[in-house]
Design an enzyme around this catalytic site. Structure first.
Site, PDB file in Angstrom:
ATOM      1  N   SER A  79     -11.599  -2.483  -3.045  1.00  0.00           N
ATOM      2  CA  SER A  79     -10.664  -3.332  -2.005  1.00  0.00           C
ATOM      3  C   SER A  79     -11.888  -4.164  -1.265  1.00  0.00           C
ATOM      4  CB  SER A  79     -10.058  -2.433  -1.099  1.00  0.00           C
ATOM      5  OG  SER A  79      -9.311  -2.980  -0.194  1.00  0.00           O
ATOM      6  N   ASP A 133      -0.245  -3.499  -6.771  1.00  0.00           N
ATOM      7  CA  ASP A 133      -1.134  -3.386  -5.452  1.00  0.00           C
ATOM      8  C   ASP A 133      -0.156  -3.776  -4.272  1.00  0.00           C
ATOM      9  OD1 ASP A 133      -3.084  -3.719  -3.373  1.00  0.00           O
ATOM     10  OD2 ASP A 133      -4.484  -3.771  -5.151  1.00  0.00           O
ATOM     11  N   HIS A 176      -2.609   0.187  -4.880  1.00  0.00           N
ATOM     12  CA  HIS A 176      -3.789   0.124  -4.168  1.00  0.00           C
ATOM     13  C   HIS A 176      -4.586   1.152  -4.214  1.00  0.00           C
ATOM     14  CE1 HIS A 176      -6.448  -2.572  -2.054  1.00  0.00           C
ATOM     15  NE2 HIS A 176      -6.925  -1.420  -1.073  1.00  0.00           N
TER      16      HIS A 176
END
Length: 195
Positions: A79, A133, A176
């Site tokens: 991320s 995501d 995610h």
């Protein structure tokens, strides 16, 4: 991955806690401020990204000082950590073994021509993103890897190809997060960079 790659030393830094604009100023671990989940240059924290890169460069220098050559260092993150890793990998003068970005994006892509180093064209990059995501949209990963080709003329590579270039992998039914398919591909890619 440590079990699959026992010859690798793992250094896992944590981002410091800082006020985050997206969270109305509430502190959270972050390498730089997040004003919006966006690739809009007007919303990016250039000063924060630059400071984060300096922090990561210091960590790399510390590893080099212990005797590990830059050519055996793979920089990576997830991320925002992946975003920081990507920008560090593109801008550093050190010739790293590789750079990994999982579920992230390339920040400051509008400044890439001015800030990219010549060594970035000799670096291997691995970008991976879940198609589902819900935090950093899959399109940001897709766009980030396209920037490498358009702006830096870095070629696409297959997962098992040697040498510099960029690998981009998408994973269906992954949000995610990470999953065994991604870890398997990443382990294979790292093994090819630092056998």
């Amino acid at each position: 991955m440590a079990k699959q790659l026992p010859h690798v030393k793992w250094v896992l830094p944590n981002a410091p806690a800082r006020p985050i604009s997206l969270f109305r100023g509430m502190p959270a671990p972050a390498w730089f401020d997040i004003r919006s989940i966006s690739m809009d240059p007007a919303l990016e924290d250039e000063k924060g990204v630059t400071a984060a890169v300096k922090t990561i460069e210091t960590l790399i220098d510390e590893e080099i000082a212990t005797g590990i050559p830059a050519s055996r260092i793979v920089l990576g993150g997830f991320s925002q950590g992946g975003a920081t890793s990507l920008f560090t990998g593109v801008s550093t003068q050190k010739r790293l073994a590789g750079v990994v970005c999982l579920s992230g994006w390339l920040p400051l892509s509008h400044r890439l021509r001015q800030l990219a180093s010549e060594t970035s064209k000799q670096t291997a990059f691995f970008l991976a993103h879940g198609e589902d995501d819900e935090v950093v949209p899959h399109e940001y990963g897709v766009e980030s890897h396209k920037v490498f080709s358009r702006i830096l003329d870095i070629p696409y590579r297959s997962l098992d190809a040697a040498g510099p270039g960029i690998v981009f992998k998408s994973y269906s039914d992954m949000g995610h997060s990470s999953d065994p398919r991604e870890i398997k591909d990443l382990s294979q890619w790292i093994s090819g960079r630092i056998p």
